[in-house]
Write a protein that holds these residues in place. Sequence first.
Motif, PDB file in Angstrom:
ATOM      1  N   SER A  59       0.777  -1.172   0.019  1.00 29.39           N
ATOM      2  CA  SER A  59      -0.002   0.076   0.233  1.00 29.39           C
ATOM      3  C   SER A  59       0.960   1.251   0.155  1.00 29.39           C
ATOM      4  O   SER A  59       1.942   1.509   0.764  1.00 29.39           O
ATOM      5  CB  SER A  59      -1.098  -0.021   0.898  1.00 29.39           C
ATOM      6  OG  SER A  59      -1.169   1.323   1.486  1.00 29.39           O
ATOM      7  N   LEU A  60       0.537   2.208  -0.791  1.00 28.82           N
ATOM      8  CA  LEU A  60       1.105   3.685  -0.625  1.00 28.82           C
ATOM      9  C   LEU A  60       1.069   4.475   0.207  1.00 28.82           C
ATOM     10  O   LEU A  60       1.802   5.407   0.336  1.00 28.82           O
ATOM     11  CB  LEU A  60       0.640   4.401  -2.070  1.00 28.82           C
ATOM     12  CG  LEU A  60       0.913   3.518  -3.433  1.00 28.82           C
ATOM     13  CD1 LEU A  60       0.523   4.555  -4.545  1.00 28.82           C
ATOM     14  CD2 LEU A  60       2.258   2.911  -3.673  1.00 28.82           C
ATOM     15  N   THR A  61       0.202   3.846   1.379  1.00 28.00           N
ATOM     16  CA  THR A  61      -0.029   4.748   2.663  1.00 28.00           C
ATOM     17  C   THR A  61       1.102   4.513   3.439  1.00 28.00           C
ATOM     18  O   THR A  61       1.566   5.523   4.229  1.00 28.00           O
ATOM     19  CB  THR A  61      -1.002   4.474   3.273  1.00 28.00           C
ATOM     20  OG1 THR A  61      -1.007   3.020   3.638  1.00 28.00           O
ATOM     21  CG2 THR A  61      -2.317   4.551   2.595  1.00 28.00           C
ATOM     22  N   ALA A  62       2.126   3.628   2.853  1.00 31.12           N
ATOM     23  CA  ALA A  62       3.285   3.493   3.621  1.00 31.12           C
ATOM     24  C   ALA A  62       4.606   4.533   3.370  1.00 31.12           C
ATOM     25  O   ALA A  62       5.686   4.335   3.868  1.00 31.12           O
ATOM     26  CB  ALA A  62       3.687   2.039   3.421  1.00 31.12           C
ATOM     27  N   LEU A  63       4.273   5.187   2.205  1.00 30.31           N
ATOM     28  CA  LEU A  63       5.257   6.203   1.761  1.00 30.31           C
ATOM     29  C   LEU A  63       5.789   7.357   2.839  1.00 30.31           C
ATOM     30  O   LEU A  63       4.615   7.364   3.487  1.00 30.31           O
ATOM     31  CB  LEU A  63       4.575   6.885   0.700  1.00 30.31           C
ATOM     32  CG  LEU A  63       4.564   6.277  -0.703  1.00 30.31           C
ATOM     33  CD1 LEU A  63       4.043   7.056  -1.725  1.00 30.31           C
ATOM     34  CD2 LEU A  63       6.001   5.789  -1.298  1.00 30.31           C
ATOM     35  N   ASN A  64       6.902   7.386   2.982  1.00 32.10           N
ATOM     36  CA  ASN A  64       7.413   8.254   4.043  1.00 32.10           C
ATOM     37  C   ASN A  64       6.448   9.386   4.391  1.00 32.10           C
ATOM     38  O   ASN A  64       6.236  10.277   3.473  1.00 32.10           O
ATOM     39  CB  ASN A  64       8.687   8.583   3.724  1.00 32.10           C
ATOM     40  CG  ASN A  64       9.797   8.650   4.752  1.00 32.10           C
ATOM     41  OD1 ASN A  64       9.139   8.417   5.901  1.00 32.10           O
ATOM     42  ND2 ASN A  64      10.924   8.625   4.547  1.00 32.10           N
ATOM     43  N   GLY A  65       6.126   9.730   5.686  1.00 37.10           N
ATOM     44  CA  GLY A  65       5.072  10.779   5.949  1.00 37.10           C
ATOM     45  C   GLY A  65       3.946  10.882   5.540  1.00 37.10           C
ATOM     46  O   GLY A  65       3.133  11.606   6.387  1.00 37.10           O
TER      47      GLY A  65
ATOM     48  N   VAL B 263      -1.843  12.477   7.577  1.00 32.83           N
ATOM     49  CA  VAL B 263      -3.156  12.112   8.089  1.00 32.83           C
ATOM     50  C   VAL B 263      -3.426  12.465   9.473  1.00 32.83           C
ATOM     51  O   VAL B 263      -4.569  12.965   9.589  1.00 32.83           O
ATOM     52  CB  VAL B 263      -3.421  10.616   7.716  1.00 32.83           C
ATOM     53  CG1 VAL B 263      -4.988  10.313   7.943  1.00 32.83           C
ATOM     54  CG2 VAL B 263      -3.080  10.423   6.193  1.00 32.83           C
ATOM     55  N   ALA B 264      -2.532  11.711  10.162  1.00 36.19           N
ATOM     56  CA  ALA B 264      -2.863  11.963  11.786  1.00 36.19           C
ATOM     57  C   ALA B 264      -2.589  13.480  12.253  1.00 36.19           C
ATOM     58  O   ALA B 264      -3.906  14.103  12.970  1.00 36.19           O
ATOM     59  CB  ALA B 264      -1.599  11.481  12.613  1.00 36.19           C
TER      60      ALA B 264
END
Length: 498
Positions: free
Chosen positions: A391-397, A402-403
Amino acid sequence: MNGLIENTRNGALQRNLLRKMLQSKVFKFGEFQLKSGQISPIYIDLRECFGYPDLLMLISEALSKLIDSSSVEYSGVVGVPYAALPYASVAAGQFLKKPLLITRKEAKSYGTKKLIEGLYKQGDQVILIEDVVTTGGSILDVVRVLKDEGLVAKDVYCILDREQGGREKLQEAGVTLHSLLNMESVLTFLLSTGSIDENQWNGIVNALNLKYSQPVRLNISGEIEDLNKLPYVDAGRTSLKDKENLTESPLNKKILSIMRKKKSNLCLAIDYTTSEQVLQLAERAGPFVIAIKVHADAITDFNEDFTQKLTTLANDMDFVIFEDRKFADTGNTTQLQLRGIQKIASWADVVTAHAIQGNDSISGVFREFIADPAYRLSGVLLIAQLSTKGSLTALNGYTEEVAQIANENRDVISGFIAQTRVSNFSDLLNWTPGVNLDVKSDSAGQQWRGVDEAIDIQQNDIVIVGRGVTSSNEPVQQLKRYRQTAWDALVKNEPADN
Ligand code: 5BU
């Protein structure tokens, strides 16, 4: 500071790591004489860590993420003997998928007489893994051996930088130190969890000649007074009742109260394709779950009769209805979709949204619906991390951004869909899919892990279980099993007074 910057990016992982270290009694408090002769009120014994398999895995995973995020090119991983060898082995073999190299302290007197074991050739660039760095001396010994054999070693990754001059000494020798934790991040965590008080903080800082001026201060809701510092809040220590009082989200107030009443933190994902099937299972699941999650657009005979029956069930059996739509468009389009053919805002208590479109298209849009009593919708979950492989949500930062959106809009954003706790605010609830007690993956990218990992190690609040229940011939038995396991894992670390 280098360590702190890296820490901020991997904040959630580190907090989980520190929390687990604390539970495993890696930090010892008392009076300890250091090599220098000084008396220290704290002793950090990282050798305790590999006695706990889950901690060994967690540290190795965190080191691997740190290595990946530094974008350094390398063809092999060298563990600095001896204490770092377990982490280097697991990181190289399990996460980085690179060859492991080992340096000997003395050459063998027989056979190859090599000082380095493993697969390599002259000119290869390798990275080093170490557990604790104090002066950097043992790392430089290994770097020398590697250089003598024609290898290039310019980067070392450690669990803890004790900040006793090692980083500088390594830099002089052309070696960059990357650390998961430094003394400041450890002490800040210990302070924020109440493991040490400010006097002890000062005592440790003085004894170790550290140069920090003030400890980081946190107020009750987890806000940090010094925003330049890395906040650590042990969300697991806030009781459900406190969270219920603290939260500004109407959805979370309701959910936390249902959780305490039903002793459940289980959300059932019913991905059946007819309304009859969904309603039948929802009715059987009602007593055990706090939420029923659906994909309305996967239900082939979706209609208003279905949503009426579902809302009646939800009202009678006290669960919330979760439509996993994953909105990700302009604010205007999201509004049209919420009111559109499926009238989602009228029957769903909570929906998911991506954050890719940016905050101007998120909070304000949902706030309008949540504030309007004509709609049932009372909360939104932002997708901070997907459970799927690659998943691309693992891309740095990405997750941190989102948080940040959620942190600033806690009246509308009730929490996250994530794999590991992502925010310091304990009133933002972490819902986690990718949970199955019996199977690890499907053939379409889904990755599952068990409840202990999801709740105890990764500090999520609510587990979302789908096929673990829906594919079973005995769904009610499975519901009972998942509810009990997930609840036990949640309350294990909760203070009394749930
Ligand atoms: P499963 O049968 O346990 O894989 O069901 C998980 C559910 O959670 C399913 O409805 C997915 O659409 C949903 N899900 C997920 O699995 N992973 C994610 O990252 C997100 C949602 Br977001």
